[in-house]
Motif scaffolding. Structure first.
Motif, short mmCIF file in Angstrom:
data_model
loop_
_atom_site.label_atom_id
_atom_site.label_comp_id
_atom_site.label_asym_id
_atom_site.label_seq_id
_atom_site.Cartn_x
_atom_site.Cartn_y
_atom_site.Cartn_z
N LEU A 268 0.81 -1.22 0.00
CA LEU A 268 0.00 0.00 0.00
C LEU A 268 0.84 1.27 0.00
CD1 LEU A 268 -2.71 -1.09 2.62
CD2 LEU A 268 -2.84 -1.19 0.11
N ALA A 269 2.16 1.12 0.06
CA ALA A 269 3.03 2.30 0.06
C ALA A 269 4.36 1.93 -0.59
CB ALA A 269 3.26 2.79 1.49
N THR A 270 4.93 2.90 -1.27
CA THR A 270 6.21 2.66 -1.94
C THR A 270 7.32 3.57 -1.40
OG1 THR A 270 5.63 4.25 -3.67
CG2 THR A 270 5.09 1.94 -4.07
N TRP A 271 6.98 4.47 -0.46
CA TRP A 271 7.97 5.44 0.01
C TRP A 271 8.95 4.85 1.02
CZ3 TRP A 271 7.54 6.30 5.27
CH2 TRP A 271 6.31 6.00 5.85
N TRP A 272 8.58 3.73 1.67
CA TRP A 272 9.51 3.13 2.62
C TRP A 272 10.47 2.21 1.85
CZ3 TRP A 272 11.11 4.52 7.08
CH2 TRP A 272 11.84 3.65 7.89
N PRO A 273 11.80 2.28 2.13
CA PRO A 273 12.77 1.47 1.37
C PRO A 273 12.41 -0.01 1.39
CG PRO A 273 13.91 3.08 2.75
CD PRO A 273 12.46 3.15 3.12
N LYS A 274 12.38 -0.62 0.21
CA LYS A 274 11.94 -2.01 0.11
C LYS A 274 12.90 -2.98 0.79
CE LYS A 274 14.09 -2.77 -4.43
NZ LYS A 274 13.87 -3.19 -5.83
N ASP A 275 14.19 -2.60 0.92
CA ASP A 275 15.17 -3.49 1.56
C ASP A 275 15.19 -3.35 3.07
OD1 ASP A 275 16.12 -4.64 -0.84
OD2 ASP A 275 17.37 -2.88 -1.23
N PHE A 276 14.38 -2.44 3.60
CA PHE A 276 14.30 -2.27 5.05
C PHE A 276 13.19 -3.16 5.57
CE2 PHE A 276 16.34 2.18 5.81
CZ PHE A 276 17.43 1.80 5.05
N LEU A 480 22.21 -2.32 7.56
CA LEU A 480 22.02 -1.15 6.70
C LEU A 480 23.04 -1.12 5.58
CD1 LEU A 480 21.19 1.62 9.34
CD2 LEU A 480 19.63 0.64 7.65
N SER A 481 24.29 -1.50 5.88
CA SER A 481 25.31 -1.54 4.83
C SER A 481 24.99 -2.63 3.81
CB SER A 481 26.70 -1.77 5.44
OG SER A 481 26.86 -3.09 5.92
N ASN A 482 24.49 -3.78 4.29
CA ASN A 482 24.09 -4.85 3.37
C ASN A 482 22.94 -4.40 2.47
OD1 ASN A 482 26.01 -6.46 4.54
ND2 ASN A 482 24.57 -7.73 5.68
N ALA A 483 21.98 -3.64 3.05
CA ALA A 483 20.87 -3.13 2.24
C ALA A 483 21.38 -2.12 1.22
CB ALA A 483 19.82 -2.50 3.15
N ALA A 484 22.38 -1.34 1.60
CA ALA A 484 22.90 -0.31 0.69
C ALA A 484 23.50 -0.92 -0.57
CB ALA A 484 23.94 0.55 1.41
N VAL A 485 24.23 -2.04 -0.42
CA VAL A 485 24.88 -2.62 -1.59
C VAL A 485 23.91 -3.39 -2.48
CG1 VAL A 485 27.14 -2.74 -0.47
CG2 VAL A 485 25.59 -4.71 -0.32
N ARG A 486 22.63 -3.40 -2.10
CA ARG A 486 21.60 -3.92 -3.00
C ARG A 486 20.97 -2.80 -3.83
NH1 ARG A 486 20.35 -7.22 1.78
NH2 ARG A 486 20.68 -9.43 1.31
#
Length: 537
Positions: A268-276, A480-486
């Protein structure tokens, strides 16, 4: 204090308490069980069947890292629950014993359900709950066995306590990777489970000898939470309420983060980072909540005067100062815990004997700790004192964070050589392990006793829980670093530096620690050290 407790305390006056060997023995077995399973977890997830649906090797390694650090977040989050239950309802011994049984059940699930995602991950959850529930309590339970008549011996025992942790970790790190390689996951995860059962039995054997500090079963009108509430809610004529505004903002942002995740999960929302995912979101919300409420209370703490005694207000102020120390320690843990993930993955790509497993390099850490603790106490610290430099707890912790950064500079330089096509022997990892371990001794062994000594008497368990929470937040930085490299944008920026993603992150974490060391040292110079050991009877 009960008559039994008073009798034990009197008998121990000025001497080493007779019950300490039971607690130390329990801790040695429990640490073997924990490190035995944790140090083979990434290797098992990469090579086992649970993640075989992820076909790309690099993606499987990243998923294994995520799972390990999410597990560690749970282990170091649940101390909040254990500390609260012990302080408020059951006391330390009872809470440790019952959470230990949950811990044993978790180990059984790992051994039985090695090919079942549901069963295996349930086991990890139970271990996180059990290990986390007892984690803040064993160290503070050790402290409860001492008073001001023998508190100098407590400092020796805290070092011995940390030494036995690493004694158990040493053999677990050496043996469990070989059992996983040669006998399979059921045996490799079953042996740590057996040791956890022994740990629980040893704890039970000493039950009639311990000093039992009773929980605060009655509601304290001057508790930490009540003083905070009064400070935030008390108006002052002619002044605004900046602290209350900051606290409300912290709560609102934390709730917004959780709502953003929930809406994103429902599509229902796309503004929250999908990898979080939930773990990252929850931990970020927790950081914002603690910062907002704690910072707001600090701004208005004087408004609690007249409603609460000065001693209660001073205790709250002491805890809030201590939380800043804890926050500045979190970067160290983000570096330290990656020796069980990032460094193991690097070791897998290095040259080594056929019989050797990369995760066995972790045995260097406890072996060096057992050497460095007596070396520091008997040689290094006396030498520094002769030169007029007192190695206070805060100075040691500052240096320890800096040494962890140096370790990651070295491991990053090794990675650069590997990225350039130069074969590297796994022996090269000895140097970063030595630097990281020296940093660990200066931070973790010191911080354990420091946190206990600074905690107000009524909040020992909860403050030790917050000390353990530093590891949760440290592992959050890794996720967070792992999510960043995605993220394609981030990886594109990294590519422009000429470094691989792995090498870039290694140097990033090195810089993270060095900046944290500078900030820690600056704050430590202004921190008022207190002594909150229990008075002698």
């Amino acid at each position: 204090m009960s008559s039994t407790t008073s009798t034990v305390a009197t008998a121990n006056r000025g001497r080493m308490p007779r019950q300490i060997p039971y607690i130390i023995g329990n801790e040695g077995c429990e640490r073997f069980s924990f490190y035995g399973m944790r140090n083979i977890l990434v290797q098992f997830l990469i090579t086992g069947l649970l993640l075989q649906h992820i076909t790309a090797g690099s993606e499987r390694e990243l998923a294994a890292k995520d799972l390990m650090h999410e597990f560690m977040i749970g282990v170091y989050f649940f101390p909040l629950l254990g500390g609260y239950l012990a302080d408020r309802f059951f006391g330390k011994y009872n809470t440790i014993f019952w959470f230990s049984l949950i811990y044993c059940a978790g180990h059984a699930c790992l051994a039985i359900f090695e090919e079942s995602r549901t069963g295996f991950f349930t086991g990890l959850g139970l271990i996180a709950l059990g290990a986390g529930g007892i984690k803040p309590l064993v160290a503070s339970f050790v402290g409860d066995q001492f008073d001001k008549s023998n508190e100098k011996l407590a400092k020796v025992v805290f070092d011995a306590f940390y030494w036995i942790i690493n004694f158990g970790s040493l053999f677990a790190s050496l043996l469990m990777p070989l059992f996983l390689k040669n006998y399979g996951a059921s045996v490799a995860f079953g042996i740590p489970g057996l040791l956890m059962f022994v740990a629980t039995f040893v704890l039970w054997l000493g039950r009639k000898k311990y000093v039992m500090v009773p929980p605060a079963r009655t509601r304290d009108p001057h508790s930490f939470a009540n003083v905070i509430r009064t400070a935030l809610n008390t108006p002052r004529e002619g002044e605004g309420a900046p602290g209350r505004a900051l606290a409300v903002a912290g709560v609102a942002v934390a709730v917004g983060m959780l709502l953003g995740w929930a809406l994103s999960a429902l599509g229902l929302a796309t503004w929250w980072p999908k990898d979080f995912g939930f773990v990252i979101t929850f931990c970020l919300a927790l950081v914002v909540l603690v910062a907002g409420v704690g910072g707001g209370a600090w701004l208005q703490l004087d408004r609690a005067r007249g409603v609460h005694p000065d001693a209660a207000i001073a205790g709250v102020r002491s805890v809030l100062r201590l939380l800043v120390i804890f926050a500045l320690v979190t970067p160290f843990h983000s570096l330290f815990d990656q020796k069980a993930s990032t460094w193991v993955i690097q070791g897998n790509a290095m040259a080594k004997p056929e019989w050797f497993v990369a995760s066995q390099m972790q045995a260097l850490n406890p072996a060096l700790v057992m050497i460095l603790i007596p070396f520091n106490n008997l040689v290094l610290y006396p030498a520094l004192r002769r030169f007029g430099l007192e190695p206070t707890a805060l100075r040691r912790m500052t240096a320890g964070i800096a040494f962890s950064g140096l370790a990651w500079i070295v491991v990053g330089l090794i990675q650069l050589q590997m990225d350039g096509g130069t074969p590297m022997s796994i022996v090269w990892q000895v140097l970063p392990y030595a630097l990281l371990t020296f940093g660990e001794v200066l931070v973790s062994a010191t911080g354990l006793e420091f946190a206990y000594s600074q905690a107000p008497l009524s909040m020992k368990g909860v403050v030790m829980s917050f000390w353990n929470l530093t590891t949760t937040i440290g592992n959050l930085w890794v996720l967070l670093s792992n999510a960043a490299v995605r993220n394609d944008t981030v990886t594109g920026q990294i590519a422009q530096t000429g470094f691989s993603e792995t090498a870039f992150l290694m140097f990033f974490f090195a810089g993270f620690a060095l900046v944290a060391a500078l900030a820690f040292g600056w704050y430590a110079r202004r921190y008022p050290v207190v002594d909150n050991y229990r008075p002698a009877d």
